[in-house]
Design a protein around this motif. Structure first.
Motif, PDB file in Angstrom:
ATOM      1  N   GLU A 132       2.621   7.641   0.775  1.00  0.00           N
ATOM      2  CA  GLU A 132       2.613   7.466  -0.676  1.00  0.00           C
ATOM      3  C   GLU A 132       4.003   7.666  -1.260  1.00  0.00           C
ATOM      4  O   GLU A 132       4.411   6.960  -2.196  1.00  0.00           O
ATOM      5  CB  GLU A 132       1.628   8.448  -1.319  1.00  0.00           C
ATOM      6  CG  GLU A 132       0.174   8.111  -1.075  1.00  0.00           C
ATOM      7  CD  GLU A 132      -0.762   9.203  -1.567  1.00  0.00           C
ATOM      8  OE1 GLU A 132      -1.282   9.074  -2.692  1.00  0.00           O
ATOM      9  OE2 GLU A 132      -0.964  10.192  -0.830  1.00  0.00           O
TER      10      GLU A 132
ATOM     11  N   VAL B  90       6.274   4.588  -0.636  1.00  0.00           N
ATOM     12  CA  VAL B  90       5.952   3.507  -1.580  1.00  0.00           C
ATOM     13  C   VAL B  90       6.607   3.787  -2.925  1.00  0.00           C
ATOM     14  O   VAL B  90       7.173   2.880  -3.562  1.00  0.00           O
ATOM     15  CB  VAL B  90       4.419   3.370  -1.751  1.00  0.00           C
ATOM     16  CG1 VAL B  90       4.086   2.442  -2.917  1.00  0.00           C
ATOM     17  CG2 VAL B  90       3.790   2.857  -0.468  1.00  0.00           C
TER      18      VAL B  90
ATOM     19  N   ASP C  60      10.476   3.270  -2.729  1.00  0.00           N
ATOM     20  CA  ASP C  60      10.768   1.830  -2.684  1.00  0.00           C
ATOM     21  C   ASP C  60      10.633   1.206  -4.072  1.00  0.00           C
ATOM     22  O   ASP C  60      11.465   0.382  -4.478  1.00  0.00           O
ATOM     23  CB  ASP C  60       9.832   1.121  -1.706  1.00  0.00           C
ATOM     24  CG  ASP C  60      10.169   1.426  -0.251  1.00  0.00           C
ATOM     25  OD1 ASP C  60      11.281   1.912   0.005  1.00  0.00           O
ATOM     26  OD2 ASP C  60       9.298   1.189   0.616  1.00  0.00           O
TER      27      ASP C  60
END
Length: 272
Positions: A236, A239, A242
């Motif tokens: 998580e 993500v 990013d």
């Protein structure tokens, strides 16, 4: 311009133009465009939404882990037992906050315990309605030591020492992370400006994440690190980083990393 002013307001947008205003001559720097200020605001809104979503995941995981740690005592009403807390005066102060937050709650599961269980609210229900700030106070006052609720909770947030060994964060350190993230959470929830903002609550950060020279002010970098340390999972968090990187790259001509309190190698420190 008129549409933006009616939708956002001059006062809110003014916060995104401080760095473009010369107080000496009471004028904006030559070349300043209203579009630049508006774009900063729009970036900040996206940044806030991204951070808030990640903090929500951190918060849910923390609540679950705290309940699991407290239930090591095998008592659904363990929060009413002062023996698991260090400072008794602080315990009662915290109990006052807990009672107030339970009484304010309109959640169905709280009403259920009022109606069906003579007002006895189990720890898993209590923890769900407590503010992030109250959670940090509870964590900070737990007794420590092998097998304690604190030790069980802290094991979820281990980090690697310089020698490569897993280390549980100290109670002071873990509480500082929660407090710092709580402050940023409230800023996001109330649509406060994050960009070019000093945050005076300073979480303890690991030596590996301290940068030289230090950022111009304490703020987003330190709290983002606290979020990293409290991450619910590596997947998580990756993500999130990013998405943060993409948002920054998309607005590279609009923003300043210095104003965001980020070092140039921020990605190295935020990666797991």
């Amino acid at each position: 311009m008129e549409k933006a002013l009616k939708a956002v307001g001059y006062y809110r947008l003014r916060g995104y133009s401080f760095h473009l205003y010369d107080n000496a001559i009471k004028q904006y720097v030559s070349g300043t465009k209203f579009e630049d200020i508006l774009n900063l605001y729009l970036f900040d809104q996206q940044l806030s939404a991204l951070i808030f979503a990640m903090i929500s995941r951190i918060e849910v995981a923390l609540r679950v882990r705290l309940v699991d740690a407290l239930l090591t005592h095998g008592d659904a009403l363990i929060l009413q037992d002062s023996s698991i807390f260090k400072e008794k005066k602080l315990y009662w102060q915290n109990m006052s906050a807990i009672a107030s937050e339970i009484a304010r709650s309109n959640d169905v599961f709280i009403k259920h315990n009022f109606d069906k269980h003579d007002g006895e609210v189990p720890v898993w229900a209590v923890v769900e309605v407590l503010s992030f700030g109250t959670l940090s106070k509870i964590i900070k006052n737990l007794k420590t030591g092998a097998g304690s609720s604190y030790a069980i909770l802290a094991a979820n947030y281990q980090y690697t020492s310089k020698k490569g060994n897993p280390v549980n964060p100290s109670q002071k350190m873990l509480a500082s992370w929660v407090q710092g993230v709580s402050v940023l959470r409230n800023m996001c929830a109330h649509n406060s400006r994050i960009y070019n903002r000093t945050i005076h609550t300073i979480p303890e950060i690991l030596d590996a994440d301290k940068v030289t020279p230090s950022p111009a002010h304490n703020g987003l970098y330190q709290i983002l690190l606290a979020m990293k340390y409290l991450r619910p999972s590596n997947e998580e968090w990756t993500v999130f980083v990013d998405a943060l990187d993409k948002l920054i790259q998309k607005n590279v001509g609009v923003i300043s990393l210095i104003a965001m309190n980020l070092p140039t190698d921020w990605k190295v420190h935020l990666r797991v």
